[in-house]
Write a protein that holds these residues in place. Structure first.
Motif, PDB file in Angstrom:
ATOM      1  N   ARG A   7       0.830  -1.200   0.000  1.00 34.14           N
ATOM      2  CA  ARG A   7       0.000   0.000   0.000  1.00 34.14           C
ATOM      3  C   ARG A   7       0.868   1.256   0.000  1.00 34.14           C
ATOM      4  NH1 ARG A   7      -3.702  -0.629   4.373  1.00 34.14           N
ATOM      5  NH2 ARG A   7      -5.263  -1.402   2.923  1.00 34.14           N
ATOM      6  N   TYR A   8       1.904   1.241   0.830  1.00 35.25           N
ATOM      7  CA  TYR A   8       2.812   2.391   0.901  1.00 35.25           C
ATOM      8  C   TYR A   8       3.550   2.566  -0.423  1.00 35.25           C
ATOM      9  CZ  TYR A   8       6.536   5.478   2.598  1.00 35.25           C
ATOM     10  OH  TYR A   8       7.415   6.523   2.777  1.00 35.25           O
ATOM     11  N   GLN A   9       4.020   1.466  -0.990  1.00 32.77           N
ATOM     12  CA  GLN A   9       4.763   1.536  -2.254  1.00 32.77           C
ATOM     13  C   GLN A   9       3.880   2.064  -3.384  1.00 32.77           C
ATOM     14  OE1 GLN A   9       6.596  -2.273  -3.026  1.00 32.77           O
ATOM     15  NE2 GLN A   9       7.565  -2.346  -1.012  1.00 32.77           N
ATOM     16  N   ASP A  10       2.618   1.654  -3.399  1.00 26.88           N
ATOM     17  CA  ASP A  10       1.685   2.150  -4.424  1.00 26.88           C
ATOM     18  C   ASP A  10       1.457   3.652  -4.252  1.00 26.88           C
ATOM     19  OD1 ASP A  10       1.434  -0.363  -5.511  1.00 26.88           O
ATOM     20  OD2 ASP A  10      -0.444  -0.837  -4.477  1.00 26.88           O
ATOM     21  N   ALA A  11       1.353   4.085  -2.994  1.00 26.71           N
ATOM     22  CA  ALA A  11       1.150   5.509  -2.720  1.00 26.71           C
ATOM     23  C   ALA A  11       2.379   6.315  -3.125  1.00 26.71           C
ATOM     24  CB  ALA A  11       0.851   5.715  -1.233  1.00 26.71           C
ATOM     25  N   ALA A  12       3.549   5.745  -2.868  1.00 24.89           N
ATOM     26  CA  ALA A  12       4.808   6.442  -3.178  1.00 24.89           C
ATOM     27  C   ALA A  12       4.947   6.712  -4.677  1.00 24.89           C
ATOM     28  CB  ALA A  12       5.991   5.632  -2.676  1.00 24.89           C
ATOM     29  N   VAL A  30      -2.565  14.194  -0.627  1.00 24.34           N
ATOM     30  CA  VAL A  30      -2.524  13.359   0.584  1.00 24.34           C
ATOM     31  C   VAL A  30      -3.888  12.729   0.865  1.00 24.34           C
ATOM     32  CG1 VAL A  30      -0.576  14.511   1.690  1.00 24.34           C
ATOM     33  CG2 VAL A  30      -2.883  15.327   2.151  1.00 24.34           C
ATOM     34  N   LYS A  31      -4.959  13.422   0.485  1.00 17.02           N
ATOM     35  CA  LYS A  31      -6.280  12.811   0.647  1.00 17.02           C
ATOM     36  C   LYS A  31      -6.414  11.595  -0.268  1.00 17.02           C
ATOM     37  CE  LYS A  31     -10.098  15.162   0.842  1.00 17.02           C
ATOM     38  NZ  LYS A  31     -10.737  14.466   2.010  1.00 17.02           N
ATOM     39  N   PHE A  38      -9.187   2.839   8.125  1.00 13.51           N
ATOM     40  CA  PHE A  38      -9.584   3.784   9.166  1.00 13.51           C
ATOM     41  C   PHE A  38      -9.352   5.206   8.664  1.00 13.51           C
ATOM     42  CE2 PHE A  38      -5.137   2.724   9.770  1.00 13.51           C
ATOM     43  CZ  PHE A  38      -4.522   3.955  10.001  1.00 13.51           C
ATOM     44  N   ASP A  39      -9.871   6.166   9.407  1.00  8.21           N
ATOM     45  CA  ASP A  39      -9.757   7.577   9.010  1.00  8.21           C
ATOM     46  C   ASP A  39      -8.364   8.083   9.392  1.00  8.21           C
ATOM     47  OD1 ASP A  39     -10.328  10.091   8.101  1.00  8.21           O
ATOM     48  OD2 ASP A  39     -11.771  10.598   9.677  1.00  8.21           O
ATOM     49  N   GLU A  40      -7.478   8.141   8.416  1.00  9.92           N
ATOM     50  CA  GLU A  40      -6.083   8.476   8.700  1.00  9.92           C
ATOM     51  C   GLU A  40      -5.911   9.928   9.169  1.00  9.92           C
ATOM     52  OE1 GLU A  40      -3.048   7.016   5.942  1.00  9.92           O
ATOM     53  OE2 GLU A  40      -4.607   5.868   4.911  1.00  9.92           O
ATOM     54  N   SER A 215       1.718  14.493   5.379  1.00  7.13           N
ATOM     55  CA  SER A 215       1.627  13.043   5.225  1.00  7.13           C
ATOM     56  C   SER A 215       0.430  12.534   6.003  1.00  7.13           C
ATOM     57  CB  SER A 215       2.902  12.354   5.737  1.00  7.13           C
ATOM     58  OG  SER A 215       3.091  12.612   7.118  1.00  7.13           O
ATOM     59  N   THR A 216      -0.048  11.357   5.634  1.00  7.37           N
ATOM     60  CA  THR A 216      -1.103  10.716   6.409  1.00  7.37           C
ATOM     61  C   THR A 216      -0.447   9.645   7.271  1.00  7.37           C
ATOM     62  OG1 THR A 216      -1.562   8.917   4.862  1.00  7.37           O
ATOM     63  CG2 THR A 216      -2.658  11.023   4.446  1.00  7.37           C
ATOM     64  N   THR A 217      -1.248   9.017   8.102  1.00  6.35           N
ATOM     65  CA  THR A 217      -0.733   7.983   9.002  1.00  6.35           C
ATOM     66  C   THR A 217       0.067   6.923   8.255  1.00  6.35           C
ATOM     67  OG1 THR A 217      -2.706   8.293  10.368  1.00  6.35           O
ATOM     68  CG2 THR A 217      -1.385   6.329  10.792  1.00  6.35           C
ATOM     69  N   MET A 218      -0.410   6.543   7.077  1.00  8.88           N
ATOM     70  CA  MET A 218       0.185   5.422   6.350  1.00  8.88           C
ATOM     71  C   MET A 218       0.871   5.809   5.041  1.00  8.88           C
ATOM     72  SD  MET A 218      -0.714   2.978   8.425  1.00  8.88           S
ATOM     73  CE  MET A 218      -0.502   1.446   7.510  1.00  8.88           C
ATOM     74  N   SER A 219       0.992   7.112   4.750  1.00  7.92           N
ATOM     75  CA  SER A 219       1.509   7.508   3.436  1.00  7.92           C
ATOM     76  C   SER A 219       2.903   8.108   3.508  1.00  7.92           C
ATOM     77  CB  SER A 219       0.571   8.533   2.789  1.00  7.92           C
ATOM     78  OG  SER A 219       0.838   9.842   3.304  1.00  7.92           O
ATOM     79  N   PRO A 220       3.583   8.175   2.351  1.00  5.40           N
ATOM     80  CA  PRO A 220       4.847   8.901   2.284  1.00  5.40           C
ATOM     81  C   PRO A 220       4.577  10.395   2.377  1.00  5.40           C
ATOM     82  CG  PRO A 220       4.172   8.205   0.097  1.00  5.40           C
ATOM     83  CD  PRO A 220       3.218   7.564   1.060  1.00  5.40           C
ATOM     84  N   ALA A 221       5.620  11.170   2.610  1.00  2.00           N
ATOM     85  CA  ALA A 221       5.465  12.615   2.746  1.00  2.00           C
ATOM     86  C   ALA A 221       5.333  13.291   1.386  1.00  2.00           C
ATOM     87  CB  ALA A 221       6.657  13.187   3.497  1.00  2.00           C
ATOM     88  N   VAL A 222       4.549  14.350   1.366  1.00  7.31           N
ATOM     89  CA  VAL A 222       4.403  15.185   0.175  1.00  7.31           C
ATOM     90  C   VAL A 222       5.009  16.543   0.532  1.00  7.31           C
ATOM     91  CG1 VAL A 222       2.781  16.314  -1.384  1.00  7.31           C
ATOM     92  CG2 VAL A 222       2.289  14.008  -0.532  1.00  7.31           C
ATOM     93  N   ARG A 223       6.080  16.900  -0.153  1.00  6.59           N
ATOM     94  CA  ARG A 223       6.792  18.143   0.187  1.00  6.59           C
ATOM     95  C   ARG A 223       6.118  19.376  -0.412  1.00  6.59           C
ATOM     96  NH1 ARG A 223      12.766  18.456  -0.972  1.00  6.59           N
ATOM     97  NH2 ARG A 223      12.166  17.799  -3.077  1.00  6.59           N
ATOM     98  N   ILE A 224       6.068  20.433   0.393  1.00  8.20           N
ATOM     99  CA  ILE A 224       5.445  21.688  -0.012  1.00  8.20           C
ATOM    100  C   ILE A 224       6.516  22.763  -0.146  1.00  8.20           C
ATOM    101  CG2 ILE A 224       3.866  23.534   0.733  1.00  8.20           C
ATOM    102  CD1 ILE A 224       2.262  21.358   2.187  1.00  8.20           C
ATOM    103  N   SER A 225       6.375  23.631  -1.124  1.00  9.38           N
ATOM    104  CA  SER A 225       7.337  24.701  -1.321  1.00  9.38           C
ATOM    105  C   SER A 225       7.298  25.663  -0.126  1.00  9.38           C
ATOM    106  CB  SER A 225       7.018  25.490  -2.596  1.00  9.38           C
ATOM    107  OG  SER A 225       7.800  26.668  -2.657  1.00  9.38           O
ATOM    108  N   PRO A 226       8.425  25.879   0.556  1.00  8.92           N
ATOM    109  CA  PRO A 226       8.462  26.809   1.687  1.00  8.92           C
ATOM    110  C   PRO A 226       8.056  28.228   1.274  1.00  8.92           C
ATOM    111  CG  PRO A 226      10.429  25.450   1.669  1.00  8.92           C
ATOM    112  CD  PRO A 226       9.718  25.204   0.365  1.00  8.92           C
TER     113      PRO A 226
END
Length: 231
Positions: A7-12, A30-31, A38-40, A215-226
């Motif tokens: 699941r994580y690899q597919d999300a990545a 991320v949604k 469950f509701d992450e 990021s969500t409980t089970m997902s990789p991080a999504v980086r945002i421009s500072p």
């Protein structure tokens, strides 16, 4: 090396590791990544250009998120007399004085936030070694040591969150659940980002917000421009 599940690899695969996303796009993504049964929880992380070892570069406080965090906080209040009744009327889950101190000394920690009136801090101080490491010690800097216990309880129940920079210069804070609407998450995100911006220490040098990620409980991080976070 950490091995992640399918699941994580597919999300990545849906996340461009080299991209710096716009906040709205990051929230949308991320949604999409939240695929657990469950509701992450959605976590926001800031890496700051500060040195937390210096007292003048601490970043700590609390803020009420417009839409809360999606979690109902169990609030404990150390108070006596009229203040104890005020806390009960405001919806505190546990209210007491020396009896609660004894319970905690016995290993009970079934609460999320502790509030105390100033006159109770002499007794509550005995719990420093127990509550401190868990981030549960009442503190006037975040409004949890106060005579206005009714307001403190109401704000916590409404979605007040505490934030504190870690030794690594990172702040983690929950801004909602995957079930939240995108506009709700955006409002919570903006409130938190504005709060961190305003909390910039006078002693901070160079770029203050170095990186931002969702990021969500089970997902990789999504980086945002500072650059899209700075006020």
């Amino acid at each position: 090396m950490v091995k992640h599940g399918k699941r994580y690899q597919d999300a990545a695969k849906k996340v461009d590791k080299d991209a710096l996303y716009d906040p709205a796009d990051a929230i949308h993504l991320v949604k999409e990544l939240a695929s657990a049964k469950f509701d992450e929880t959605i976590d926001l992380a800031f890496r700051l250009g500060i040195d937390p070892r210096h007292a003048d570069q601490q970043v700590r406080g609390a803020v009420v998120l417009p839409h809360g965090t999606g979690k109902t906080q169990k609030v404990l209040v150390f108070a006596k007399g009229d203040k104890a009744k005020e806390a009960q009327d405001a919806g505190a889950d546990f209210v007491g004085d020396d009896d609660l101190v004894a319970q905690i000394q016995g290993g009970w920690f079934d609460f999320d936030v502790a509030v105390a009136t100033p006159d109770m801090m002499g007794a509550v101080g005995k719990l420093g070694k127990l509550l401190g490491p868990k981030g549960l010690m009442p503190n006037p800097k975040v409004g949890t040591v106060t005579m206005d216990v009714a307001r403190a309880v109401a704000e916590i129940k409404a979605g007040k969150v505490e934030y504190r920079v870690e030794k690594t210069g990172i702040i983690h804070v929950v801004i909602g659940k995957a079930s939240f609407q995108e506009d709700q998450l955006m409002e919570n995100f903006r409130t938190m980002a504005d709060t961190i911006n305003k909390a910039k220490p006078a002693g901070a040098k160079g770029q203050y917000i170095r990186s931002v990620a969702l990021s969500t409980t089970m997902s990789p991080a999504v980086r945002i421009s500072p650059l899209k976070v700075v006020s």
